[in-house]
Design a protein around this motif. Structure first.
Motif, PDB file in Angstrom:
ATOM      1  N   ASN A  56      -8.804   1.617  26.926  1.00 38.35           N
ATOM      2  CA  ASN A  56      -7.546   0.863  27.076  1.00 38.35           C
ATOM      3  C   ASN A  56      -6.750   1.339  28.286  1.00 38.35           C
ATOM      4  OD1 ASN A  56      -8.022  -0.748  24.877  1.00 38.35           O
ATOM      5  ND2 ASN A  56      -6.742   0.452  23.458  1.00 38.35           N
ATOM      6  N   LEU A  57      -6.841   2.633  28.570  1.00 38.08           N
ATOM      7  CA  LEU A  57      -6.119   3.150  29.729  1.00 38.08           C
ATOM      8  C   LEU A  57      -6.668   2.581  31.031  1.00 38.08           C
ATOM      9  CD1 LEU A  57      -5.704   6.909  28.741  1.00 38.08           C
ATOM     10  CD2 LEU A  57      -3.906   5.189  28.863  1.00 38.08           C
ATOM     11  N   LEU A  58      -7.967   2.245  31.053  1.00 33.46           N
ATOM     12  CA  LEU A  58      -8.571   1.705  32.266  1.00 33.46           C
ATOM     13  C   LEU A  58      -8.377   0.206  32.398  1.00 33.46           C
ATOM     14  CD1 LEU A  58     -11.886   3.763  32.263  1.00 33.46           C
ATOM     15  CD2 LEU A  58      -9.900   4.080  33.740  1.00 33.46           C
ATOM     16  N   ARG A  59      -7.846  -0.470  31.376  1.00 36.65           N
ATOM     17  CA  ARG A  59      -7.631  -1.920  31.421  1.00 36.65           C
ATOM     18  C   ARG A  59      -6.262  -2.230  32.037  1.00 36.65           C
ATOM     19  NH1 ARG A  59     -10.715  -5.170  27.842  1.00 36.65           N
ATOM     20  NH2 ARG A  59     -12.189  -3.981  26.582  1.00 36.65           N
ATOM     21  N   ARG A  60      -6.190  -3.264  32.826  1.00 34.95           N
ATOM     22  CA  ARG A  60      -4.918  -3.760  33.336  1.00 34.95           C
ATOM     23  C   ARG A  60      -4.251  -4.692  32.346  1.00 34.95           C
ATOM     24  NH1 ARG A  60      -2.388  -0.989  36.587  1.00 34.95           N
ATOM     25  NH2 ARG A  60      -1.246  -2.819  37.304  1.00 34.95           N
ATOM     26  N   VAL A  61      -5.076  -5.405  31.532  1.00 41.13           N
ATOM     27  CA  VAL A  61      -4.564  -6.310  30.510  1.00 41.13           C
ATOM     28  C   VAL A  61      -5.082  -5.822  29.178  1.00 41.13           C
ATOM     29  CG1 VAL A  61      -4.489  -8.657  29.645  1.00 41.13           C
ATOM     30  CG2 VAL A  61      -4.511  -8.247  32.096  1.00 41.13           C
ATOM     31  N   LEU A  62      -4.162  -5.586  28.237  1.00 39.19           N
ATOM     32  CA  LEU A  62      -4.548  -5.042  26.944  1.00 39.19           C
ATOM     33  C   LEU A  62      -5.267  -6.091  26.108  1.00 39.19           C
ATOM     34  CD1 LEU A  62      -1.324  -3.057  26.030  1.00 39.19           C
ATOM     35  CD2 LEU A  62      -3.447  -2.183  27.010  1.00 39.19           C
ATOM     36  N   PRO A  63      -6.123  -5.645  25.199  1.00 42.59           N
ATOM     37  CA  PRO A  63      -6.783  -6.608  24.304  1.00 42.59           C
ATOM     38  C   PRO A  63      -5.760  -7.310  23.425  1.00 42.59           C
ATOM     39  CG  PRO A  63      -7.855  -4.459  24.225  1.00 42.59           C
ATOM     40  CD  PRO A  63      -6.596  -4.280  24.992  1.00 42.59           C
ATOM     41  N   ARG A  64      -6.086  -8.512  23.075  1.00 40.71           N
ATOM     42  CA  ARG A  64      -5.168  -9.308  22.259  1.00 40.71           C
ATOM     43  C   ARG A  64      -5.233  -8.865  20.804  1.00 40.71           C
ATOM     44  NH1 ARG A  64      -5.810 -15.785  20.994  1.00 40.71           N
ATOM     45  NH2 ARG A  64      -4.040 -15.932  19.559  1.00 40.71           N
ATOM     46  N   ARG A  65      -4.048  -8.719  20.192  1.00 43.82           N
ATOM     47  CA  ARG A  65      -3.989  -8.380  18.780  1.00 43.82           C
ATOM     48  C   ARG A  65      -4.186  -9.622  17.924  1.00 43.82           C
ATOM     49  NH1 ARG A  65       1.256  -4.299  18.547  1.00 43.82           N
ATOM     50  NH2 ARG A  65       0.404  -2.692  19.976  1.00 43.82           N
ATOM     51  N   ARG A  66      -4.623  -9.383  16.707  1.00 44.74           N
ATOM     52  CA  ARG A  66      -4.916 -10.519  15.832  1.00 44.74           C
ATOM     53  C   ARG A  66      -3.642 -11.179  15.296  1.00 44.74           C
ATOM     54  NH1 ARG A  66     -10.149  -8.927  12.080  1.00 44.74           N
ATOM     55  NH2 ARG A  66     -11.621  -8.643  13.811  1.00 44.74           N
ATOM     56  N   ASP A 126       2.962   3.384  33.100  1.00 43.54           N
ATOM     57  CA  ASP A 126       1.939   2.346  33.225  1.00 43.54           C
ATOM     58  C   ASP A 126       1.203   2.470  34.558  1.00 43.54           C
ATOM     59  OD1 ASP A 126       0.810  -0.161  32.020  1.00 43.54           O
ATOM     60  OD2 ASP A 126       1.543  -0.980  33.929  1.00 43.54           O
ATOM     61  N   GLN A 127       1.935   2.862  35.592  1.00 43.08           N
ATOM     62  CA  GLN A 127       1.310   3.066  36.900  1.00 43.08           C
ATOM     63  C   GLN A 127       0.343   4.256  36.880  1.00 43.08           C
ATOM     64  OE1 GLN A 127       4.119   4.018  39.945  1.00 43.08           O
ATOM     65  NE2 GLN A 127       2.700   3.681  41.628  1.00 43.08           N
ATOM     66  N   ARG A 128       0.588   5.212  35.985  1.00 43.94           N
ATOM     67  CA  ARG A 128      -0.231   6.414  35.914  1.00 43.94           C
ATOM     68  C   ARG A 128      -1.385   6.292  34.918  1.00 43.94           C
ATOM     69  NH1 ARG A 128       3.623  10.328  37.620  1.00 43.94           N
ATOM     70  NH2 ARG A 128       2.018  11.964  37.443  1.00 43.94           N
ATOM     71  N   ARG A 129      -1.617   5.124  34.392  1.00 45.50           N
ATOM     72  CA  ARG A 129      -2.669   4.959  33.377  1.00 45.50           C
ATOM     73  C   ARG A 129      -4.055   5.389  33.908  1.00 45.50           C
ATOM     74  NH1 ARG A 129      -1.360   1.355  29.107  1.00 45.50           N
ATOM     75  NH2 ARG A 129      -3.533   0.636  29.027  1.00 45.50           N
ATOM     76  N   PRO A 130      -4.436   4.965  35.109  1.00 44.80           N
ATOM     77  CA  PRO A 130      -5.754   5.430  35.604  1.00 44.80           C
ATOM     78  C   PRO A 130      -5.819   6.948  35.769  1.00 44.80           C
ATOM     79  CG  PRO A 130      -5.025   3.511  36.834  1.00 44.80           C
ATOM     80  CD  PRO A 130      -3.856   3.960  36.016  1.00 44.80           C
ATOM     81  N   GLU A 131      -4.723   7.565  36.220  1.00 45.18           N
ATOM     82  CA  GLU A 131      -4.722   9.013  36.370  1.00 45.18           C
ATOM     83  C   GLU A 131      -4.850   9.706  35.018  1.00 45.18           C
ATOM     84  OE1 GLU A 131      -1.386  10.352  38.575  1.00 45.18           O
ATOM     85  OE2 GLU A 131      -1.514   8.727  40.063  1.00 45.18           O
ATOM     86  N   ILE A 132      -4.169   9.155  34.007  1.00 44.32           N
ATOM     87  CA  ILE A 132      -4.272   9.741  32.667  1.00 44.32           C
ATOM     88  C   ILE A 132      -5.699   9.624  32.142  1.00 44.32           C
ATOM     89  CG2 ILE A 132      -3.449   9.535  30.292  1.00 44.32           C
ATOM     90  CD1 ILE A 132      -0.795   8.508  31.416  1.00 44.32           C
ATOM     91  N   ALA A 133      -6.315   8.464  32.376  1.00 44.90           N
ATOM     92  CA  ALA A 133      -7.698   8.278  31.934  1.00 44.90           C
ATOM     93  C   ALA A 133      -8.637   9.247  32.655  1.00 44.90           C
ATOM     94  CB  ALA A 133      -8.126   6.833  32.168  1.00 44.90           C
ATOM     95  N   LEU A 134      -8.430   9.422  33.963  1.00 45.00           N
ATOM     96  CA  LEU A 134      -9.271  10.339  34.729  1.00 45.00           C
ATOM     97  C   LEU A 134      -9.106  11.778  34.245  1.00 45.00           C
ATOM     98  CD1 LEU A 134     -11.244  10.696  37.079  1.00 45.00           C
ATOM     99  CD2 LEU A 134      -9.259  10.926  38.596  1.00 45.00           C
ATOM    100  N   SER A 135      -7.849  12.155  33.915  1.00 44.58           N
ATOM    101  CA  SER A 135      -7.609  13.497  33.399  1.00 44.58           C
ATOM    102  C   SER A 135      -8.302  13.693  32.064  1.00 44.58           C
ATOM    103  CB  SER A 135      -6.104  13.739  33.260  1.00 44.58           C
ATOM    104  OG  SER A 135      -5.838  14.994  32.696  1.00 44.58           O
ATOM    105  N   ARG A 136      -8.297  12.668  31.251  1.00 46.96           N
ATOM    106  CA  ARG A 136      -8.979  12.755  29.952  1.00 46.96           C
ATOM    107  C   ARG A 136     -10.483  12.867  30.136  1.00 46.96           C
ATOM    108  NH1 ARG A 136      -6.154   9.994  25.920  1.00 46.96           N
ATOM    109  NH2 ARG A 136      -8.057  10.247  24.646  1.00 46.96           N
ATOM    110  N   LEU A 137     -11.040  12.125  31.112  1.00 46.39           N
ATOM    111  CA  LEU A 137     -12.479  12.185  31.356  1.00 46.39           C
ATOM    112  C   LEU A 137     -12.903  13.556  31.868  1.00 46.39           C
ATOM    113  CD1 LEU A 137     -13.113   8.677  32.946  1.00 46.39           C
ATOM    114  CD2 LEU A 137     -13.919   9.486  30.730  1.00 46.39           C
ATOM    115  N   ARG A 138     -11.978  14.247  32.567  1.00 49.25           N
ATOM    116  CA  ARG A 138     -12.293  15.575  33.085  1.00 49.25           C
ATOM    117  C   ARG A 138     -12.156  16.664  32.022  1.00 49.25           C
ATOM    118  NH1 ARG A 138      -9.488  15.758  39.101  1.00 49.25           N
ATOM    119  NH2 ARG A 138     -10.958  14.323  40.129  1.00 49.25           N
ATOM    120  N   GLY A 139     -11.823  16.284  30.801  1.00 49.33           N
ATOM    121  CA  GLY A 139     -11.804  17.249  29.709  1.00 49.33           C
ATOM    122  C   GLY A 139     -10.435  17.734  29.298  1.00 49.33           C
ATOM    123  N   SER A 140      -9.361  17.231  29.917  1.00 46.68           N
ATOM    124  CA  SER A 140      -8.023  17.639  29.514  1.00 46.68           C
ATOM    125  C   SER A 140      -7.689  17.017  28.162  1.00 46.68           C
ATOM    126  CB  SER A 140      -7.001  17.208  30.571  1.00 46.68           C
ATOM    127  OG  SER A 140      -5.704  17.569  30.168  1.00 46.68           O
TER     128      SER A 140
END
Length: 752
Positions: A405-415, A310-324
């Motif tokens: 979702n990876l860039l959010r600190r609070v996930l969207p609410r499910r129905r 969970d702490q690495r969520r921004p890093e994972i998102a950044l890696s995805r944006l860079r094309g990984s």
């Protein structure tokens, strides 16, 4: 390069994961390793604590003359592959004899055992004289020196008791005291404790006479040969149990097949069954408890990985944006987190081994050798695979989320609210385990797993209720303008990790409570079991030959019964008959372990002897009874199929009396001459008794002659009973006598 830099950059994170994984590996290997050690310790302690029942006591089946069967011939009955597990054989020869001295010739011969045992002289303290060195020389015990007035040089004439002829003259050349009167060397055939002077019909006995083996070389003795050995505790392993049992059960048959006239007396097969039963407890409880702790560590690892990922969520998102790609990112993160987890699990195996060594040296008192059962590496491999699976699942669930979702600190609410299949299965299994524990016998693995399952189910249920409750609190706080509370409650309701945190805390609390309760209950069970097995806080076993001398000793030590309660065990010769235990009810209730729970109030009343009835005492050489019989008629008996059993016409009836001697406490039966039918007038009957020292009359009964089986019914009236010192013995009324209860065909037990 990337992995090395990542681990150096986040070394604290890797260290935490390694520590948690170390706990998983340690629990995984310690469970089966410790269970195996406990099993081996149970075997070692049982064989060490019950050395005599575990021994093989081989003896020739009948008397022999000369060297027809030598003690060494019995050694071949032990299989060659089992000899390293047993002590070296201890050979012996003995002959039970009746003996006399020149001063006692003509009297009834006292009994004794003439014996040779390999290395016996090293086990004796020679107080006078020397050990025998030639044939027909014997050494006697120092007790017999006083009891029978023996001296060095006294000559005994000994005759074998089983054949009544042969034997020869034995010369006493010394006196001994055993270094260990009840030591292992004697294998239960203890040399002392037999000596006593003649009493009533008992001619007396002497302790064992030891002699040189050359004494039995001739043909004048009817000796028996022996060979004794026992399993060596700590040498025999668990894998040898089946072989030990099989050899013990088949040794007598093997002796007949190879032509050796010998028989083995051993309870080793029974001890093996006892060891196997106790092994089942260790193999069931210990691994299951450690599995629960290991699973709890896995849950903690999953929580730690969830926090790390969970702490690495921004890093994972950044890696995805860079094309990984998703797969490449998942593989890189799994390797980075899986390496410390794998290293920690393997180190846990070493930690479990170190913990095992500490436990074996302290709790198990070095009672188990260091072994490596196949279950240990298997458990370590399963733990490593399970830990890596947790890493992959945690990384996979996060990496596959969308970048938004990876860039959010609070996930969207499910129905809607859903319960996972795994959570639902845990709750169902916990309820099933609780029902089984309440309705079953408490055996098997399920009751052991129930505390952790219940804690996990309660934690999951509470967690699933917590999330919607937090949402309600957030909305209510937002309407009231309490923005901080609303945001905090909203974050809790949107975080799935809350479910796992609450469940982990619940499982930890359940395991801690279960461990405390199990320790307390186990301590109480051990105390109760030891109390019942021992019988009281202290047990003093007396080698008393007569009840009177036994009670006299107890009365001298503790006449008021503050500390002692006498217990007499009667072992009938037949194994199918009931064993009798005689107690003093009042002192037994106070002194014996939970003695007041022996029976109910009615049972205690039955055990209590009548206090208002004086004993019937007399001193006489005979008893005289005046009896009359009337209304005698045959009693027709029927077989099980209804056919009439014709026993003929009854011919007589026999009056019998049970008396106990004041001299030595012995009990014996006095039979009067039979009363012949028809008896039209009272008959005077006289019976000799050995009661010049005083006796108590305990019971009067009716018997029949051996050749008079016909059933009868009628009345026998005792009008007078007298002795030499009492012209008339007052028998009292009918309320002073108690009818002896008879067991009916529908009774399966005897109660107090």
């Amino acid at each position: 390069m990337f992995l090395r830099r990542a681990l150096r950059y986040r070394w604290a994170q890797a260290l935490v994961l390694t520590g948690i994984s170390l706990l998983i590996g340690a629990c995984a290997v310690f469970g089966p390793w410790f269970a195996r050690a406990v099993e081996q310790t149970v075997m070692t302690e049982t064989l060490s604590g019950q050395r005599l029942p575990a021994s093989w006591l081989l003896a020739s089946t009948g008397p022999q003359t000369g060297t027809a069967t030598r003690p060494e011939d019995l050694d071949k009955l032990l299989p060659a592959n089992l000899k390293p597990l047993f002590t070296p054989p201890l050979h012996g020869i003995y002959n039970d004899v009746g003996w006399s001295t020149p001063a006692t010739e003509g009297d009834q011969s006292p009994s004794a055992r003439v014996r040779w045992r390999d290395g016996y002289c090293a086990q004796l303290d020679v107080t006078e004289g020397r050990c025998p060195q030639a044939a027909n020389e014997v050494i006697a015990s120092t007790v017999d020196k006083t009891t029978w007035d023996f001296r060095v040089g006294t000559t005994l004439t000994a005759t074998p008791s089983d054949v009544g002829k042969g034997g020869g003259r034995l010369t006493i050349v010394g006196f001994y005291q055993p270094k260990e009167a009840r030591g292992d060397f004697w294998y239960g055939d203890y040399p002392t404790g037999h000596s006593h002077q003649p009493a009533d019909k008992d001619p007396g006995a002497a302790n064992e006479f030891f002699t040189d083996s050359a004494t039995f070389a001739g043909t004048q003795w009817s000796q028996r040969v022996t060979s004794d050995f026992r399993p060596i505790p700590g040498v025999a392993r668990l894998g040898d149990l089946d072989r030990l049992k099989e050899a013990t059960e088949t040794v007598n048959g093997n002796a007949r097949e190879i032509g050796v006239a010998a028989q083995n007396t051993s309870s080793l097969a029974t001890l093996v069954d006892q060891i196997q039963a106790e092994r089942k407890q260790a193999t069931t409880i210990i691994p299951l408890v450690m599995v629960q702790v290991a699973l709890f560590a896995v849950v903690v690892l999953a929580l730690a990985l969830a926090a790390v990922v969970d702490q690495r969520r921004p890093e994972i998102a950044l890696s995805r944006l860079r094309g990984s790609s998703t797969r490449r990112t998942q593989r890189a993160l799994s390797i980075e987190l899986g390496l410390p987890v794998l290293v920690g699990t393997l180190l846990g195996g070493l930690a479990g081994f170190g913990l095992l060594l500490i436990v074996c040296a302290t709790w198990l008192r070095h009672g188990a050798p260091v072994e490596l059962p196949w279950t240990v590496p298997a458990a370590l491999a399963v733990a490593a695979v399970l830990a890596l699976i947790v890493v992959v699942l945690q990384v996979r669930g996060t990496v596959r989320q969308s970048i938004s979702n990876l860039l959010r600190r609070v996930l969207p609410r499910r129905r809607g609210r859903t319960i996972g299949v795994a959570d639902l299965c845990i709750i169902v299994f916990a309820v099933a385990g609780l029902i089984a524990a309440l309705t079953g016998d408490g055996r098997g693995p399920l009751p052991v797993l129930t505390p952790a399952l219940l804690g996990l189910a309660a934690g999951l249920t509470f967690a699933h209720l917590l999330l919607p409750t937090a949402g309600l609190v957030s909305r209510s706080a937002l309407r009231q303008g309490r923005l901080g509370l609303a945001l905090g409650a909203l974050q809790i309701s949107r975080r799935p990790a809350v479910t796992r945190i609450v469940a982990a805390v619940a499982v930890a609390a359940a395991l801690l409570t279960f461990a405390g309760q199990a320790s307390s209950i186990a301590a109480a069970n051990r105390e109760t079991r030891s109390g019942y097995e021992t019988g009281a806080e202290g047990v003093l076993r007396m080698n008393a030959l007569y009840l009177g001398s036994f009670l006299q000793t107890v009365n001298q030590i503790d006449p008021d019964r503050h500390w002692l309660t006498p217990v007499v065990m009667a072992h009938p010769p037949s194994p199918d008959t009931l064993q009798s235990e005689m107690i003093e009810p009042a002192s037994f209730r106070r002194i014996a372990f939970q003695g007041d729970r022996l029976t109910d109030a009615q049972g205690w009343q039955t055990l209590q002897a009548p206090a208002n009835v004086a004993p019937i005492q007399f001193r006489s050489s005979q008893l005289t009874a005046t009896v009359a019989v009337n209304a005698i008629k045959p009693l027709i008996s029927r077989a099980a199929n209804g056919d009439t059993i014709d026993g003929g016409t009854p011919k007589s009836v026999v009056l019998r009396a049970n008396v106990v001697s004041h001299r030595d406490g012995s009990r014996f039966l006095v039979s009067f001459p039979p009363v012949r039918f028809p008896a039209t007038k009272p008959v005077v009957l006289r019976a000799p008794v050995e009661c010049l020292g005083g006796c108590d009359l305990l019971r009067l009964g009716i018997g029949r002659e051996a050749l008079d089986p016909a059933g009868l019914q009628g009345n026998l009236v005792i009008s007078k009973l007298s002795s030499d010192d009492h012209p008339t013995i007052a028998l009292g009324g009918s309320d002073a006598w108690r009818t002896v209860p008879q067991l009916g065909s529908d009774q399966s037990s005897v109660t107090a």
